[in-house]
Motif scaffolding. Structure first.
Motif, PDB file in Angstrom:
ATOM      1  N   ASN A 122     118.774  -8.734  81.042  1.00  0.00           N
ATOM      2  CA  ASN A 122     118.336  -9.619  82.122  1.00  0.00           C
ATOM      3  C   ASN A 122     119.269 -10.822  82.197  1.00  0.00           C
ATOM      4  OD1 ASN A 122     116.059  -8.192  83.068  1.00  0.00           O
ATOM      5  ND2 ASN A 122     114.814  -8.979  81.379  1.00  0.00           N
ATOM      6  N   ASN A 204     113.375 -10.410  89.283  1.00  0.00           N
ATOM      7  CA  ASN A 204     112.757 -10.873  88.046  1.00  0.00           C
ATOM      8  C   ASN A 204     112.123 -12.252  88.204  1.00  0.00           C
ATOM      9  OD1 ASN A 204     113.327  -8.630  86.460  1.00  0.00           O
ATOM     10  ND2 ASN A 204     115.309  -9.406  85.799  1.00  0.00           N
ATOM     11  N   TYR A 207     108.727 -11.906  90.072  1.00  0.00           N
ATOM     12  CA  TYR A 207     107.592 -11.214  89.467  1.00  0.00           C
ATOM     13  C   TYR A 207     107.338 -11.537  87.991  1.00  0.00           C
ATOM     14  CZ  TYR A 207     106.871  -8.113  93.472  1.00  0.00           C
ATOM     15  OH  TYR A 207     106.581  -7.616  94.708  1.00  0.00           O
ATOM     16  N   ASN A 208     108.403 -11.761  87.212  1.00  0.00           N
ATOM     17  CA  ASN A 208     108.227 -11.789  85.761  1.00  0.00           C
ATOM     18  C   ASN A 208     107.251 -12.853  85.278  1.00  0.00           C
ATOM     19  OD1 ASN A 208     110.272  -9.792  85.711  1.00  0.00           O
ATOM     20  ND2 ASN A 208     110.947 -10.527  83.716  1.00  0.00           N
ATOM     21  N   SER A 211     103.611 -12.186  86.478  1.00  0.00           N
ATOM     22  CA  SER A 211     103.009 -11.106  85.698  1.00  0.00           C
ATOM     23  C   SER A 211     102.670 -11.587  84.292  1.00  0.00           C
ATOM     24  CB  SER A 211     103.979  -9.923  85.635  1.00  0.00           C
ATOM     25  OG  SER A 211     103.523  -8.918  84.756  1.00  0.00           O
ATOM     26  N   TYR A 218     102.404  -5.265  88.306  1.00  0.00           N
ATOM     27  CA  TYR A 218     102.826  -5.681  89.639  1.00  0.00           C
ATOM     28  C   TYR A 218     101.856  -5.276  90.746  1.00  0.00           C
ATOM     29  CZ  TYR A 218     107.284  -6.175  87.146  1.00  0.00           C
ATOM     30  OH  TYR A 218     108.255  -6.523  86.260  1.00  0.00           O
ATOM     31  N   SER A 269     105.803  -7.020  83.510  1.00  0.00           N
ATOM     32  CA  SER A 269     107.158  -7.539  83.348  1.00  0.00           C
ATOM     33  C   SER A 269     107.510  -7.654  81.870  1.00  0.00           C
ATOM     34  CB  SER A 269     107.289  -8.904  84.024  1.00  0.00           C
ATOM     35  OG  SER A 269     106.605  -9.903  83.288  1.00  0.00           O
ATOM     36  N   SER A 270     108.821  -7.679  81.585  1.00  0.00           N
ATOM     37  CA  SER A 270     109.262  -7.865  80.202  1.00  0.00           C
ATOM     38  C   SER A 270     108.773  -9.205  79.663  1.00  0.00           C
ATOM     39  CB  SER A 270     110.781  -7.778  80.113  1.00  0.00           C
ATOM     40  OG  SER A 270     111.397  -8.760  80.938  1.00  0.00           O
ATOM     41  N   THR A 271     108.679 -10.198  80.532  1.00  0.00           N
ATOM     42  CA  THR A 271     108.173 -11.508  80.113  1.00  0.00           C
ATOM     43  C   THR A 271     106.697 -11.416  79.729  1.00  0.00           C
ATOM     44  OG1 THR A 271     109.723 -12.510  81.681  1.00  0.00           O
ATOM     45  CG2 THR A 271     108.026 -13.942  80.780  1.00  0.00           C
ATOM     46  N   THR A 281     110.279 -15.477  75.192  1.00  0.00           N
ATOM     47  CA  THR A 281     110.640 -14.804  76.435  1.00  0.00           C
ATOM     48  C   THR A 281     112.085 -15.143  76.826  1.00  0.00           C
ATOM     49  OG1 THR A 281     110.061 -16.571  77.992  1.00  0.00           O
ATOM     50  CG2 THR A 281     108.245 -15.186  77.168  1.00  0.00           C
TER      51      THR A 281
END
Length: 321
Positions: A122, A204, A207-208, A211, A218, A269-271, A281
């Motif tokens: 990212n 990202n 949304y990240n 989320s 999402y 999200s990855s976060t 994060t």
């Protein structure tokens, strides 16, 4: 879990294109494990470099690859040591953005001459930061990753959707792109990877953090009244910064942002995944990067700034227990 994939499915092998390559995955999380598994199934030698529990599970049982089409154990090598990049033709560099320089220093003494380092991360400046640490003779190419994955536990990666790469030109990029595509990873080489990285950064940033703060995937996230307008305002800030920075973003970014919730409705999200596990994060390299570039260019970014601060506060709360 089934023992094997449908035997009627014929997979391309590395020898169908040219001799197989040796891949190392530095930072074998969900993204690196997914691509590593596909490459191993196509006949390439793959070594995952990750945390002890994950490495032990892979050594004992192989990597469990779970997708909508299959649920299989994939045998491949695994190590906890950065020196395991030794002999690799290609290093898939998948560490967290904040760890880029440190991880690059760890692998630098062990890289084979001419080995290509692909940054699958990212953020938009990891390749520059890695390149500054490695020997000048080591080719480094940025990659834009479009995949929804998550770890189901040590030695277990779950694929939720997509799986394409866009990579920057390098002396080996065309060859590697052919091999990746043959392994079931559609890959393009692009002269505008910076623009593509920014397009991913916009997604990202939109949304990240939302989320993460809501701990919602999402699909349900965008059903909450007002969320789509907030997302639109976040995107507008990002695009204003990109324009001021002279970045040409390819494609229809607005349509891509709208489509994420329908194409990856169950994806956190990855976060969000990091917060849920109490891990730091990458917010400084997502909304935080937009804020930093906006400040440098004189572009206001109040929404991105607020999201960065809120995620930082959530990190503090999780760290405090």
């Amino acid at each position: 879990m089934t023992a094997a994939a449908d035997s009627s499915v014929s997979l391309p092998t590395a020898s169908d294109i040219c001799p197989p390559l040796r891949f190392a995955v530095m930072g074998a999380g969900a993204v690196g494990c997914y691509f590593g598994a596909l490459l191993a199934r196509a006949g390439h030698a793959v070594t995952l470099i990750g945390r002890p529990a994950h490495v032990l599970a892979v050594r004992d049982h192989g990597l469990r690859l779970q997708t909508a089409a299959m649920d299989v154990q994939v045998p491949l090598a695994a190590s906890t040591e950065p020196s395991a990049v030794h002999g690799a033709d290609v290093v898939l560099f998948c560490v967290k953005s904040s760890d880029s320089e440190d991880a690059a220093r760890q692998i630098r003494p062990h890289l084979a001459p001419g080995a290509l380092v692909l940054t699958l991360q990212n953020g938009v400046d990891n390749d520059e930061r890695v390149r500054a640490v490695l020997d000048a003779s080591t080719p480094v190419a940025a990659a834009v990753v479009y995949v929804a994955t998550a770890m189901g536990g040590p030695g277990h990666v779950v694929h939720h959707g997509r799986g394409e790469l866009v990579i920057a030109p390098s002396p080996r990029s065309d060859e590697v792109a052919r091999q990746l595509t043959a392994a079931g990873i559609p890959t393009q080489v692009s002269d505008n990877v910076r623009g593509a990285l920014w397009a991913k950064l916009v997604l990202n940033s939109a949304y990240n953090a939302l989320s993460a703060l809501s701990q919602q995937p999402y699909g349900p996230l965008v059903q909450v009244p007002g969320v789509t307008q907030v997302i639109a305002d976040i995107v507008a800030e990002c695009l204003a910064v990109a324009a001021a920075d002279g970045v040409t973003i390819p494609g229809d970014v607005q349509a891509a942002v709208r489509g994420i919730a329908s194409t990856m409705p169950s994806q956190y999200s990855s976060t969000a995944q990091d917060l849920a596990r109490g891990k730091p994060t990458e917010i400084d390299h997502l909304n935080g990067y937009v804020v930093k570039r906006g400040a440098a260019l004189g572009v206001p970014t109040p929404l991105n700034h607020a999201l960065k601060v809120l995620v930082k506060l959530a990190e503090m709360r999780r760290a405090a227990g």
